[in-house]
Design a protein around this motif. Structure first.
Motif, PDB file in Angstrom:
ATOM      1  N   ALA A   5       4.452  12.604 -29.681  1.00  0.00           N
ATOM      2  CA  ALA A   5       3.185  13.338 -29.826  1.00  0.00           C
ATOM      3  C   ALA A   5       1.989  12.407 -29.634  1.00  0.00           C
ATOM      4  O   ALA A   5       0.998  12.763 -28.979  1.00  0.00           O
ATOM      5  CB  ALA A   5       3.118  14.005 -31.200  1.00  0.00           C
ATOM      6  N   GLY A   6       2.087  11.198 -30.184  1.00  0.00           N
ATOM      7  CA  GLY A   6       1.015  10.221 -30.027  1.00  0.00           C
ATOM      8  C   GLY A   6       0.820   9.814 -28.579  1.00  0.00           C
ATOM      9  O   GLY A   6      -0.314   9.706 -28.090  1.00  0.00           O
ATOM     10  N   GLY A  43      13.076   7.635 -23.675  1.00  0.00           N
ATOM     11  CA  GLY A  43      12.560   7.770 -22.312  1.00  0.00           C
ATOM     12  C   GLY A  43      11.375   8.715 -22.254  1.00  0.00           C
ATOM     13  O   GLY A  43      10.385   8.446 -21.570  1.00  0.00           O
ATOM     14  N   LEU A  44      11.462   9.809 -23.002  1.00  0.00           N
ATOM     15  CA  LEU A  44      10.352  10.768 -23.053  1.00  0.00           C
ATOM     16  C   LEU A  44       9.111  10.106 -23.664  1.00  0.00           C
ATOM     17  O   LEU A  44       7.991  10.299 -23.175  1.00  0.00           O
ATOM     18  CB  LEU A  44      10.758  12.001 -23.863  1.00  0.00           C
ATOM     19  CG  LEU A  44       9.691  13.095 -24.060  1.00  0.00           C
ATOM     20  CD1 LEU A  44       9.197  13.612 -22.718  1.00  0.00           C
ATOM     21  CD2 LEU A  44      10.246  14.242 -24.905  1.00  0.00           C
ATOM     22  N   ALA A  45       9.305   9.313 -24.708  1.00  0.00           N
ATOM     23  CA  ALA A  45       8.177   8.616 -25.341  1.00  0.00           C
ATOM     24  C   ALA A  45       7.536   7.615 -24.378  1.00  0.00           C
ATOM     25  O   ALA A  45       6.311   7.460 -24.351  1.00  0.00           O
ATOM     26  CB  ALA A  45       8.642   7.906 -26.611  1.00  0.00           C
ATOM     27  N   LEU A  51      -1.890   8.336 -34.371  1.00  0.00           N
ATOM     28  CA  LEU A  51      -0.805   9.282 -34.645  1.00  0.00           C
ATOM     29  C   LEU A  51       0.549   8.609 -34.458  1.00  0.00           C
ATOM     30  O   LEU A  51       1.453   8.740 -35.306  1.00  0.00           O
ATOM     31  CB  LEU A  51      -0.937  10.497 -33.714  1.00  0.00           C
ATOM     32  CG  LEU A  51       0.148  11.585 -33.826  1.00  0.00           C
ATOM     33  CD1 LEU A  51       0.198  12.178 -35.234  1.00  0.00           C
ATOM     34  CD2 LEU A  51      -0.094  12.696 -32.794  1.00  0.00           C
ATOM     35  N   ALA A  52       0.685   7.852 -33.368  1.00  0.00           N
ATOM     36  CA  ALA A  52       1.944   7.135 -33.116  1.00  0.00           C
ATOM     37  C   ALA A  52       2.169   6.031 -34.142  1.00  0.00           C
ATOM     38  O   ALA A  52       3.302   5.793 -34.583  1.00  0.00           O
ATOM     39  CB  ALA A  52       1.934   6.556 -31.700  1.00  0.00           C
ATOM     40  N   GLY A  82      -2.368  10.075 -23.469  1.00  0.00           N
ATOM     41  CA  GLY A  82      -2.551  10.449 -22.064  1.00  0.00           C
ATOM     42  C   GLY A  82      -3.647  11.471 -21.856  1.00  0.00           C
ATOM     43  O   GLY A  82      -4.283  11.518 -20.797  1.00  0.00           O
ATOM     44  N   ALA A  83      -3.891  12.293 -22.898  1.00  0.00           N
ATOM     45  CA  ALA A  83      -4.929  13.323 -22.780  1.00  0.00           C
ATOM     46  C   ALA A  83      -6.331  12.722 -22.694  1.00  0.00           C
ATOM     47  O   ALA A  83      -7.267  13.398 -22.255  1.00  0.00           O
ATOM     48  CB  ALA A  83      -4.846  14.290 -23.964  1.00  0.00           C
ATOM     49  N   GLY A  84      -6.486  11.476 -23.095  1.00  0.00           N
ATOM     50  CA  GLY A  84      -7.775  10.794 -22.911  1.00  0.00           C
ATOM     51  C   GLY A  84      -7.895  10.264 -21.494  1.00  0.00           C
ATOM     52  O   GLY A  84      -7.984   9.053 -21.265  1.00  0.00           O
ATOM     53  N   ALA A  85      -7.898  11.182 -20.529  1.00  0.00           N
ATOM     54  CA  ALA A  85      -7.767  10.831 -19.102  1.00  0.00           C
ATOM     55  C   ALA A  85      -9.133  10.517 -18.498  1.00  0.00           C
ATOM     56  O   ALA A  85      -9.774  11.383 -17.907  1.00  0.00           O
ATOM     57  CB  ALA A  85      -7.095  11.983 -18.361  1.00  0.00           C
TER      58      ALA A  85
END
Length: 461
Positions: free
Chosen positions: A109-110, A54-56, A97-98, A115-118
Motif C-alpha cells: 500500500a505504501g 515482487g508486487l511490493a 505508511l510503508a 507512485g501516486a506522487g507522480a
C-alpha cells in the motif's frame, strides 16, 4: 538582467537545474533503495510470499504510469509548484505508511501511494519554464544524470541503511528526502513567470496519436518497458542468489552493487562515444540487448560461485547503464519535430509499466519455479526485445531547434516547404499557438548558409 543570447547558463537557470535535479534524485533514490533489500529483508514481514515481495517491488510503477501524464496536464492549468508539492507530500505519506507497516500488504500500500506522487512531468515542465531555449538540453541532461546517479547511490545506500535501521528506517529516510525536495522547490528553485506553452517539455494532445503509431518510437517504448521489467524481476532473484548460491550475507550486498555500478558506468562510456561518433546507435543498442540476454542465460545456467555472480552482475549493469543512457537519446532523435515532449511522456509511462510488470512477474515466477525460472523469464523478455531491436532502422542523427516566429511568418504557408528543401533539414512543423517553429536537422549534412539566409528572411517578415 541576463543576456537572452548568452552562451552560459544564468545564475537562476543554474539554481533551477541543480534544485530540480536534486528533487528528482531524492525521489528516485527513495523509489530505488528498496530494490536490493526487499527480497531479502521483506520475507520477515507478516504474510510475505515471493509473489507479494515482487508486487511490493513493482507496485509504485502502476500508479506512476497512470498518473504522471494527468499530473503534467494539471500542472499546465494550476501551476507547476502546487502539483510538485502535492506529489511530494503524497510520496512522503506513502513512505511513512510503508515504514509503519508490519505486514507485506502495508508495504505494498505504501509503494502504491509513493507512485501516486507522480511529479516527473511537472518537474520537467517547470525546468522548461525556467531555462532558455539554448540551455534546455543541458538542463535536461543534468536531470538525466541525477536519475542515473540516484540509482547507483540507492544500490549501495539501500543495503547500508537497512542493515543499520531496518526496512522501517529505510522508508523513514525516504519520507525525509521528499520533505527536503519540498524545501528545495520552495526556497532554492527560482519563481517562473508562469507555465510556458512548449511542445518539447510536455505531452501535446495533437501529437499523441502520431507518437503512438510511430513504428520506431513503439520499438523504443517496448525496449524501455522490457529493460525495467527485467531490472525489477532480476532484483527479486539476484539478492537471493547472492545469499543462497554465493553464500554472501545480506548485510554485505552493498559492495557487490557498488563494484558493479562503478565498473559498469566507466565500461559503457566508450560504447556511447562510438555509437554517437560513428553513427552506430542501432548496432550498440542491439549489442547491449544481446549482452543483457547473455547475462540472464548465464544466471539461469550456472549455480554460480560468488565470483561468478559478481562478474555476471558487473556485466549486467554495464549493459543496463548503456541502454538506460541510450534510449532517451534515441527517443529524441526519432521523435517528429515538436513531438519530443509527447514521445518522452509515453516513453516514461512505458518505463513505469515495465517496472510494475517486472516486479509482479518476477515474484510470481519465483514463487512457482524458483530462482532459475525468474532468470529464464528475463531471458525470454530480452530475446523478444532483441528481435524487435534488430528490425529497427538506423536512427536519424539529428538535433532539434525551436525558433520563435513573427505573426506574418506563422501565416506563411510555404515556410515549412522551403525549410525542408534545405539540405540537412529533416523535419519541420509550425505551432501557431506558440508562434514558433520546430526544426530537426542533421548538422553533418546541413547547408548552414542556406538555412541562415532563410531564417534571417523569416525574422524580417
Amino acid at each position: 538582467m541576463h543576456d537572452p543570447h548568452s552562451e552560459r547558463m544564468s545564475g537562476s537557470e543554474t539554481r533551477a537545474a541543480s534544485g530540480l535535479s536534486l528533487v528528482f534524485a531524492f525521489r528516485m533514490l527513495g523509489m530505488f533503495m528498496v530494490l536490493p533489500v526487499l527480497a531479502t529483508y521483506g520475507m520477515d514481514l507478516a504474510g510475505a510470499t515471493p509473489a507479494l515481495i515482487g508486487l511490493a517491488i513493482g507496485a509504485y510503477g502502476l500508479t506512476q504510469a497512470l498518473l504522471q501524464i494527468p499530473f503534467g496536464v494539471i500542472s499546465d492549468r494550476i501551476g507547476r509548484r502546487p502539483v510538485i508539492y502535492v506529489g511530494l507530500i503524497i510520496f512522503a505519506a506513502g513512505s511513512l505508511l510503508a515504514a509503519n507497516a508490519d505486514s507485506i500488504w502495508g508495504v505494498i500500500a505504501g509503494r502504491v501511494l509513493q507512485g501516486a506522487g507522480a511529479i516527473s512531468a511537472a518537474v520537467m515542465a517547470l525546468l522548461s519554464d525556467l531555462t532558455r531555449e539554448q540551455h534546455r538540453t543541458k538542463a535536461m541532461a543534468m536531470i538525466g544524470m541525477s536519475i542515473g546517479l540516484s540509482f547507483a547511490v540507492a544500490m549501495v545506500v539501500g543495503p547500508l541503511l537497512t542493515r543499520a535501521f531496518g526496512l522501517s528506517g529505510l522508508f523513514i529516510a525516504t519520507a525525509a528526502m521528499a520533505l527536503v525536495g519540498i524545501a528545495l522547490v520552495a526556497w532554492w528553485v527560482p519563481r517562473s513567470a508562469g507555465p510556458l506553452a512548449h511542445r518539447e517539455s510536455g505531452v501535446a494532445k495533437e501529437a499523441l496519436g502520431r507518437t503512438l503509431r510511430h513504428p520506431d518510437l513503439l520499438r523504443l517504448n517496448v525496449g524501455i518497458f522490457v529493460l525495467h521489467a527485467v531490472l525489477m524481476s532480476s532484483f527479486v532473484a539476484l539478492p537471493l542468489a547472492l545469499v543462497e548460491r554465493g553464500g554472501l550475507a545480506k548485510e554485505q550486498h552493498w559492495w557487490v552493487y557498488l563494484t558493479a555500478l562503478l565498473v559498469g558506468f566507466f565500461a559503457m562510456i566508450p560504447f556511447i562515444i562510438y555509437a554517437e561518433k560513428k553513427r552506430q546507435m542501432k548496432r550498440v543498442l542491439a549489442g547491449a540487448v544481446a549482452v543483457l540476454l547473455g547475462c540472464e542465460v548465464f544466471f539461469w545456467l550456472t549455480d554460480g560461485t560468488l565470483h561468478e555472480l559478481v562478474l555476471g552482475t558487473i556485466v549486467f549493469f554495464t549493459a543496463f547503464n548503456l541502454l538506460e543512457a541510450s534510449l532517451p537519446s534515441l527517443i529524441s532523435k526519432v521523435s517528429p519535430a515538436g513531438g519530443k515532449g509527447t514521445a518522452m511522456g509515453v516513453y516514461s509511462t512505458s518505463q513505469f509499466l515495465g517496472a510494475a510488470l517486472g516486479g509482479i512477474l518476477g515474484g510470481w515466477l519465483f514463487q512457482h519455479g524458483g530462482l532459475n525460472t525468474v532468470f529464464l523469464g528475463c531471458a525470454a523478455l530480452c530475446g523478444l526485445w532483441l528481435i524487435i531491436a534488430v528490425t529497427m532502422r538506423e536512427p536519424p542523427y539529428v538535433t532539434s531547434l525551436r525558433l520563435p516566429l513573427s505573426p506574418a511568418a506563422v501565416r506563411d504557408a510555404g515556410l515549412v516547404e522551403r525549410l525542408l528543401a534545405v539540405a540537412g533539414v529533416t523535419d519541420a512543423v509550425v505551432v501557431a499557438d506558440e508562434a514558433a517553429i520546430y526544426i530537426k536537422l542533421d548538422s553533418e549534412k546541413l547547408d548552414r548558409p542556406a538555412l541562415d539566409a532563410l531564417l534571417e528572411a523569416r525574422a524580417d517578415t
